[in-house]
Design a protein around this motif. Sequence first.
Motif, mmCIF file in Angstrom:
data_model
loop_
_atom_site.group_PDB
_atom_site.id
_atom_site.type_symbol
_atom_site.label_atom_id
_atom_site.label_comp_id
_atom_site.label_asym_id
_atom_site.label_seq_id
_atom_site.Cartn_x
_atom_site.Cartn_y
_atom_site.Cartn_z
ATOM 1 N N LEU A 113 -14.702 7.348 -1.751
ATOM 2 C CA LEU A 113 -14.278 6.005 -1.587
ATOM 3 C C LEU A 113 -13.958 5.346 -3.116
ATOM 4 O O LEU A 113 -13.149 4.572 -3.120
ATOM 5 N N HIS A 114 -14.853 5.745 -4.158
ATOM 6 C CA HIS A 114 -14.639 5.444 -5.408
ATOM 7 C C HIS A 114 -13.428 5.478 -6.050
ATOM 8 O O HIS A 114 -12.787 4.773 -7.137
ATOM 9 N N GLU A 115 -12.711 6.541 -5.399
ATOM 10 C CA GLU A 115 -11.320 6.992 -6.123
ATOM 11 C C GLU A 115 -10.240 6.211 -5.539
ATOM 12 O O GLU A 115 -9.031 6.438 -6.013
ATOM 13 N N LEU A 116 -10.447 5.307 -4.637
ATOM 14 C CA LEU A 116 -9.462 4.602 -3.907
ATOM 15 C C LEU A 116 -9.378 3.096 -4.604
ATOM 16 O O LEU A 116 -10.104 2.738 -5.134
ATOM 17 N N PRO A 117 -8.114 2.465 -4.299
ATOM 18 C CA PRO A 117 -8.098 1.009 -4.989
ATOM 19 C C PRO A 117 -9.306 0.161 -4.305
ATOM 20 O O PRO A 117 -9.365 0.226 -2.962
ATOM 21 N N ALA A 118 -9.883 -0.464 -4.946
ATOM 22 C CA ALA A 118 -10.982 -1.514 -4.554
ATOM 23 C C ALA A 118 -10.465 -2.336 -3.210
ATOM 24 O O ALA A 118 -10.992 -2.458 -2.236
ATOM 25 N N ALA A 119 -9.386 -2.701 -3.279
ATOM 26 C CA ALA A 119 -8.691 -3.641 -2.158
ATOM 27 C C ALA A 119 -8.587 -2.695 -0.805
ATOM 28 O O ALA A 119 -9.027 -3.460 0.173
ATOM 29 N N LEU A 175 -11.501 4.233 7.831
ATOM 30 C CA LEU A 175 -12.474 3.240 7.148
ATOM 31 C C LEU A 175 -12.724 1.960 7.822
ATOM 32 O O LEU A 175 -11.970 1.671 8.665
ATOM 33 N N GLU A 176 -13.959 1.474 7.914
ATOM 34 C CA GLU A 176 -13.933 0.187 8.572
ATOM 35 C C GLU A 176 -14.905 -0.515 7.651
ATOM 36 O O GLU A 176 -16.245 0.010 7.653
ATOM 37 N N GLN A 177 -14.548 -1.843 7.392
ATOM 38 C CA GLN A 177 -15.530 -2.516 6.634
ATOM 39 C C GLN A 177 -16.323 -2.010 5.415
ATOM 40 O O GLN A 177 -17.240 -2.121 5.193
ATOM 41 N N GLY A 178 -15.571 -1.152 4.762
ATOM 42 C CA GLY A 178 -15.740 -0.507 3.426
ATOM 43 C C GLY A 178 -16.555 0.782 3.832
ATOM 44 O O GLY A 178 -16.996 1.095 2.592
ATOM 45 N N LYS A 179 -16.669 1.226 4.887
ATOM 46 C CA LYS A 179 -17.408 2.299 4.986
ATOM 47 C C LYS A 179 -16.506 3.479 5.595
ATOM 48 O O LYS A 179 -15.623 3.284 6.594
ATOM 49 N N LEU A 180 -16.840 4.481 5.368
ATOM 50 C CA LEU A 180 -16.127 5.876 5.829
ATOM 51 C C LEU A 180 -16.444 6.194 7.141
ATOM 52 O O LEU A 180 -17.773 6.576 7.345
#
Length: 186
Positions: A30-36, A57-62
């Motif tokens: 996840l840290h490799e994706l754009p933060a937005a 993804l949902e609400q920032g969770k994989l």
Amino acid sequence: MVGLAGCFLPLKAGPLEDPDHPLRPLNLQLHELPAALVKKIGRHLVLHRSRRQLLLLEQGKLLQRYPVAVGMSGWETPTGTYQVLEKKLNPIWLHPQTGELVPAGAPENPLGSRWIGFYRDCLGRSGFDGDRFLDIEGCTSAGFHGTPHRWTIGHAVSHGCVRLFDEQIQDLYNRVQRGTPITVLP
């Protein structure tokens, strides 16, 4: 001196089944994706073409990670932001060149058991697909679908669609609905 038999390694599983395979794609973090994208509200899909991975993804969770096959050079899966336009169980395939309808479940139907469409373009397409030159008039679509060609997962081999193992497209089909946002990264 080593004989010829010592030069060849026995065949192993493909890159997805063998954790030591040199072509095995590294799991996208996840840290490799754009933060937005990670912080985006609600359920959404992120396809990373070059890493051949689809993330739910949902609400920032994989929620789930799916290995995929994407479009080949000249027939790349389109990048950008989209949404699920349609979902079809046991899709009938319309051959883009001949117009032949291939029934669901037929061995020559490349769509597997589910279709999730997200892109439609009515400008037509032309290009060499590695085997023959294709000239497609009218509308073309791209989407996620199952495949009877399991060995293609992890490669860039399609005409723009995104192939998943059939059991995984069934799982994805049950987790998304029309309107689910999709981001396709290069």
